[in-house]
Design an enzyme around this catalytic site. Structure first.
Site, short mmCIF file in Angstrom:
data_model
loop_
_atom_site.label_atom_id
_atom_site.label_comp_id
_atom_site.label_asym_id
_atom_site.label_seq_id
_atom_site.Cartn_x
_atom_site.Cartn_y
_atom_site.Cartn_z
N LYS A 227 33.25 30.69 42.13
CA LYS A 227 33.50 31.74 41.17
C LYS A 227 34.39 31.12 40.30
O LYS A 227 35.58 30.77 40.57
CB LYS A 227 34.07 33.06 41.84
N ASP B 179 33.82 49.35 44.38
CA ASP B 179 32.44 49.22 43.73
C ASP B 179 31.42 48.84 45.09
O ASP B 179 30.87 47.98 45.00
CB ASP B 179 32.42 48.02 42.72
N ARG C 288 24.39 45.66 46.29
CA ARG C 288 24.64 44.65 45.44
C ARG C 288 25.91 43.73 45.74
O ARG C 288 25.90 42.52 45.53
CB ARG C 288 24.51 44.80 44.00
N ASN C 289 26.93 44.46 46.35
CA ASN C 289 28.15 43.76 46.50
C ASN C 289 28.19 43.46 47.96
O ASN C 289 29.42 43.30 48.27
CB ASN C 289 29.12 44.41 46.09
N ASP D 144 32.44 41.32 46.30
CA ASP D 144 32.65 41.96 44.97
C ASP D 144 32.42 41.06 43.85
O ASP D 144 33.46 40.27 43.71
CB ASP D 144 34.06 42.83 45.06
C1 KWY Z 1 36.17 41.10 50.32
C2 KWY Z 1 36.70 41.90 49.17
C3 KWY Z 1 36.12 43.09 49.00
C4 KWY Z 1 38.23 42.17 49.42
C5 KWY Z 1 36.54 40.99 48.02
C6 KWY Z 1 35.79 39.90 47.91
C7 KWY Z 1 35.52 38.97 46.83
C8 KWY Z 1 36.27 39.68 45.53
C9 KWY Z 1 35.95 38.63 44.57
O1 KWY Z 1 35.15 37.66 44.58
N1 KWY Z 1 36.63 39.35 43.28
C10 KWY Z 1 36.40 38.57 42.13
C11 KWY Z 1 35.87 37.23 41.71
C12 KWY Z 1 35.59 37.25 40.32
C13 KWY Z 1 35.10 36.24 39.79
C14 KWY Z 1 33.85 36.31 39.22
C15 KWY Z 1 33.38 35.21 38.11
C16 KWY Z 1 33.98 34.02 38.31
C17 KWY Z 1 35.61 33.81 38.80
C18 KWY Z 1 36.02 34.80 39.72
N2 KWY Z 1 35.55 38.44 39.97
N3 KWY Z 1 35.96 39.37 41.01
C19 KWY Z 1 36.34 40.73 40.81
C20 KWY Z 1 36.97 40.87 39.50
C21 KWY Z 1 37.23 42.24 39.30
C22 KWY Z 1 36.88 43.50 40.07
C23 KWY Z 1 36.34 42.92 41.32
C24 KWY Z 1 35.94 41.65 41.68
C25 KWY Z 1 36.99 40.78 45.83
C26 KWY Z 1 37.37 41.38 46.67
#
Ligand code: KWY
Length: 294
Positions: free
Chosen positions: A52, A149, A153-154, A167
């Site tokens: 990411k 969310d 899909r998540n 997510d």
């Molecule tokens: C396991 C939990 C549920 C705690 C988790 C896992 C992964 C992420 C995550 O990977 N977040 C995340 C990465 C990017 C990201 C996308 C693209 C490029 C660089 C970073 N965005 N978000 C994001 C932003 C706003 C709301 C939601 C998630 C979160 C919680």
């Protein structure tokens, strides 16, 4: 040591871009793009990863949000939560490196294993998927993490039907039809949300439990969209007027009753994730015993 505890960013490996190879783009997140890639570990072994990558022109606030997200995730460790393997913060693009889940997201997995694709998943497999998501959510809610969310899909699937909660952020381009701009606020996944979240923007573990009920419905419906055929505005009216999703064709009545409990109008009357996990676990173990009998 004190400063490790104080600064979670020191808890996860800091990698460099030399360790990471970018392959195809998987989608768009709130902070930038998500790629499939390969990580060369210090031992020399290579493994597939999901990268990411923060968009390069990100504002200072977005960079802070990005680091905050990393801090939040790096504290959470559970077999049904996607695992962050490391971060690249010494050079742009800043990246979060996650384990790669070979069978993609649960929505795609359900669609490609549905009767309409001449495939199907056994009742035991549907239960196994449901139970893992519930156990992941039980862990997150115990750590006071509200997902906001939760949807198929998540969730991500890997070999051996291992399912983990992730997510991608709201603006994921391939699922844009799952999100709706309510009263010109941010894009919201209204089909997965209870009235209190849609009307008052109230997101709690209890609203995650409502969403879990909708994920159960997605699992037993093999991935069709909740309230399909209805527009987002119609869906908001259906939810407000307590028109619940119908029992999916192949869904056992006990599982549908559990969904309906998750959709209780009063959030405090919904079951907890530990209730849900123990009921799914009992049915799963019961199935195993029953199958081993016949
Ligand atoms: C396991 C939990 C549920 C705690 C988790 C896992 C992964 C992420 C995550 O990977 N977040 C995340 C990465 C990017 C990201 C996308 C693209 C490029 C660089 C970073 N965005 N978000 C994001 C932003 C706003 C709301 C939601 C998630 C979160 C919680």
């Amino acid at each position: 040591s004190k400063n490790i505890e104080k600064n979670p960013l020191l808890k996860i490996p800091h990698l460099t871009l030399q360790d990471v190879e970018f392959f195809e783009e998987l989608g768009e997140g709130a902070f930038g793009k998500v790629y499939k890639g390969q990580l060369t570990q210090s031992s020399g072994t290579k493994m597939f990863v999901a990268i990411k990558a923060l968009k390069e022109n990100a504002s200072v606030k977005t960079q802070q949000d990005f680091k905050r997200e990393i801090e939040l995730i790096s504290d959470l460790k559970h077999q049904n939560i996607v695992c962050i393997l490391g971060v690249v913060l010494n050079k742009e693009p800043y990246c979060m490196i996650f384990e790669y889940m070979s069978n993609g997201d649960l929505h795609e997995f359900l669609i490609s294993n549905s009767p309409s694709e001449n495939k199907s998943l056994t009742q035991l497999e549907l239960l196994k998927i449901s139970m893992q998501i519930s156990e992941g959510m039980e862990y997150l809610s115990a750590h006071h993490y509200v997902h906001r969310d939760l949807a198929a899909r998540n969730c991500l699937v890997s070999d051996g039907l291992i399912v983990k909660i992730s997510d991608f952020g709201l603006s994921r381009d391939i699922y844009s039809s799952d999100y709706y701009r309510v009263q010109s606020k941010s894009l919201l996944p209204v089909r997965w949300m209870p009235s209190e979240s849609i009307l008052y923007g109230k997101f709690t573990t209890e609203s995650d439990i409502w969403s879990f009920g909708v994920v159960l419905w997605e699992i037993y419906s093999y991935g069709i969209q909740p309230y399909y055929g209805h527009s987002n505005q119609e869906v908001i009216n259906l939810i407000r007027s307590r028109q619940l999703l119908p029992c999916p064709e192949i869904c056992p009545s006990a599982v549908y009753s559990l969904m309906v409990e998750c959709w209780h109008e009063q959030s405090v009357k919904r079951p907890t994730f530990s209730d849900i996990s123990s009921r799914l676990r009992t049915w799963f173990d019961g199935h195993i015993k029953m199958n081993s009998l016949n």
